[in-house]
Design a protein around this motif. Structure first.
Motif, PDB file in Angstrom:
ATOM      1  N   PHE A 281    -132.641  59.762 -24.376  1.00 56.26           N
ATOM      2  CA  PHE A 281    -132.781  59.686 -25.827  1.00 56.26           C
ATOM      3  C   PHE A 281    -131.678  60.430 -26.579  1.00 56.26           C
ATOM      4  O   PHE A 281    -131.875  60.807 -27.730  1.00 56.26           O
ATOM      5  N   SER A 282    -130.520  60.630 -25.940  1.00 61.65           N
ATOM      6  CA  SER A 282    -129.486  61.444 -26.586  1.00 61.65           C
ATOM      7  C   SER A 282    -128.287  60.639 -27.073  1.00 61.65           C
ATOM      8  O   SER A 282    -127.355  61.218 -27.628  1.00 61.65           O
ATOM      9  N   ALA A 283    -128.280  59.322 -26.868  1.00 57.17           N
ATOM     10  CA  ALA A 283    -127.187  58.498 -27.380  1.00 57.17           C
ATOM     11  C   ALA A 283    -127.180  58.549 -28.904  1.00 57.17           C
ATOM     12  O   ALA A 283    -128.211  58.845 -29.535  1.00 57.17           O
ATOM     13  N   PRO A 284    -126.043  58.251 -29.544  1.00 60.97           N
ATOM     14  CA  PRO A 284    -125.977  58.325 -31.013  1.00 60.97           C
ATOM     15  C   PRO A 284    -127.068  57.533 -31.716  1.00 60.97           C
ATOM     16  O   PRO A 284    -127.657  58.024 -32.691  1.00 60.97           O
ATOM     17  N   VAL A 285    -127.379  56.325 -31.226  1.00 60.35           N
ATOM     18  CA  VAL A 285    -128.419  55.530 -31.887  1.00 60.35           C
ATOM     19  C   VAL A 285    -129.780  56.209 -31.753  1.00 60.35           C
ATOM     20  O   VAL A 285    -130.594  56.183 -32.684  1.00 60.35           O
ATOM     21  N   ASN A 286    -130.018  56.851 -30.596  1.00 57.47           N
ATOM     22  CA  ASN A 286    -131.279  57.565 -30.414  1.00 57.47           C
ATOM     23  C   ASN A 286    -131.351  58.795 -31.317  1.00 57.47           C
ATOM     24  O   ASN A 286    -132.424  59.118 -31.854  1.00 57.47           O
ATOM     25  N   ARG A 287    -130.231  59.463 -31.464  1.00 57.46           N
ATOM     26  CA  ARG A 287    -130.192  60.630 -32.349  1.00 57.46           C
ATOM     27  C   ARG A 287    -130.519  60.209 -33.783  1.00 57.46           C
ATOM     28  O   ARG A 287    -131.220  60.922 -34.518  1.00 57.46           O
ATOM     29  N   PHE A 288    -129.987  59.041 -34.187  1.00 55.20           N
ATOM     30  CA  PHE A 288    -130.244  58.558 -35.541  1.00 55.20           C
ATOM     31  C   PHE A 288    -131.727  58.219 -35.719  1.00 55.20           C
ATOM     32  O   PHE A 288    -132.354  58.642 -36.713  1.00 55.20           O
TER      33      PHE A 288
END
Length: 434
Positions: free
Chosen positions: A263-270
């Motif tokens: 869950f740490s990819a940029p989209v997940n962070r967003f």
């Protein structure tokens, strides 16, 4: 311009309603081979490479002629998962060694998905009957005595343990055959189609087939995905010859590692920042139906009365509940004598092969010595190889504190732990604590 937009919209609507629809999936009454339009497959699920296996990972048509399950077994095909719509076991013949743990595709289900050359569907009962006959006529019970199940909370060094076992010359180590995850999860989601008695029969048959490629080894180690522990008692009852161990790690480190990995990819962070991750995980049709199966405690009155305790935390709440559920199940199974040994990541990375030797001794299984160079190589490599989304998050998390979980979320996790009320100390019988 308006006419062009309307034309495009009309064309799109026409395509949607008139496009060819796949035939409905209904129960299959006899084994069939699938005609693959191209070799190999790709994940069809919402979690990418880590998605549960499914028949729709492949581009296929169902063959017209019945196939004998025994003939499929003779080819060396292995279980890939379950097709619950058709009530069949998915069997895959893959162009790769079933006993390997390659860096590119660490897990068996990933190897099967990428390298599949032939795929079959075998109805549940036919699959069990054919395997039972083979077990009876080939002294399969003696092979099952060599099986060692490795269950875990996930993100706790289970892949490292799998590779440590693989480093021993007398061990065949299989990482994550996905049928065990299916048996655990779908027994909750499709209870009428998959009663406990059938779960046991399917597990015994699948385990025998998975053990056959390692018939020359003294030990066939089968590391399962974390949710499979919820069916470990059913596996134990159906395969009493096998040994079973459980590996775990502390709550905060496990949750942080899960979240950094998935869950740490940029989209997940967003999505995390705007709160959409909570909706996806706990409300969307893509994921929410799986939650009670992978984290059964969400139905426990201690948590079901106030689900916001974990749902508001998104990925942190989901993985926290997964850990609590796995540990709750493990504590119960340990008390029932299902596990032959229990160990923690924290001791494994310090005591290393010495602890693995004690584990095998506790299971009355013979472990071969590992030379210093091999041991050093195994311990220095990232267990998940190039397939890991965050290869070194475990080490960094333990050295510097959480990388993903905020202090407020850490407090919320402690509240979940307090709400459970029984998992604030190491499991009874944990090895290496003295």
């Amino acid at each position: 311009m308006a006419w062009a937009v309307a034309g495009v919209a009309a064309a799109g609507a026409a395509w949607y309603f008139l496009r060819p629809r796949p035939a409905p999936k209904v129960r299959l009454l006899e084994s069939r081979e699938l005609t693959l339009r191209r070799p190999g497959g790709k994940p069809n699920g919402a979690m990418g490479d880590e998605s549960f296996t499914e028949v729709d990972d492949f581009d296929y048509e169902i063959g017209a002629h019945k196939v004998d399950a025994q003939e499929i077994f003779k080819l060396g095909a292995l279980p890939y998962g379950l097709d619950m719509d058709r009530e069949c076991v998915i069997m895959v013949l893959a162009d790769c060694p079933a006993t390997s743990l390659e860096d590119k595709e660490v897990f068996l289900y990933q190897q099967q998905r990428v390298h599949a050359t032939r795929v079959w569907l075998i109805p549940f009962v036919e699959f069990c009957d054919a395997a039972d006959l083979l077990i009876a006529t080939t002294d399969g019970a003696s092979l099952l005595k060599r099986v060692l199940f490795v269950h875990s909370t996930g993100r706790c060094g289970s892949t490292l343990l799998s590779k440590m076992l693989a480093a021993m010359s007398n061990v065949c180590s299989l990482a994550e055959p996905d049928i065990y995850s299916h048996l655990s999860v779908f027994a909750v989601m499709h209870e009428a189609k998959l009663p406990r008695s059938l779960v046991g029969r399917l597990a015994r048959a699948a385990t025998f087939l998975h053990a056959r490629p390692g018939a020359a080894a003294d030990i066939v180690a089968i590391k399962t995905r974390s949710m499979a522990v919820h069916a470990a008692d059913a596996f134990h009852a159906a395969i009493p010859e096998a040994k079973t161990v459980f590996l775990y790690r502390g709550l905060l480190a496990t949750v942080d590692s899960y979240c950094m990995a998935f869950f740490s990819a940029p989209v997940n962070r967003f999505t995390r920042a705007v709160g959409i991750d909570s909706w996806f995980l706990f409300k969307s049709n893509a994921f929410a139906p799986y939650v009670p199966a992978i984290a059964p405690l969400v139905r426990d009155p201690r948590f079901s009365a106030d689900p916001a305790l974990y749902t508001r935390l998104g990925a942190v709440g989901l993985t926290g509940m997964m850990w609590l559920a796995a540990m709750d199940t493990a504590a119960r199974l340990q008390a029932q004598g299902v596990f032959d040994a229990v160990l923690r990541y924290e001791e494994l990375v310090v005591q290393r092969f010495a602890l693995v030797g004690k584990l095998l001794q506790a299971c009355s299984l013979p472990g071969a010595p590992v030379d210093d160079a091999t041991a050093a190589r195994v311990m220095s490599e990232d267990s998940h190889g190039s397939a890991a989304r965050t290869a070194s998050s475990r080490r960094r998390t333990s050295a510097k504190g959480p990388l993903f979980v905020t202090p407020e979320e850490e407090q919320a996790l402690q509240e979940l732990l307090r709400r459970h009320g029984g998992l604030d100390a190491p499991l009874a019988g944990t090895m290496g604590l003295d």
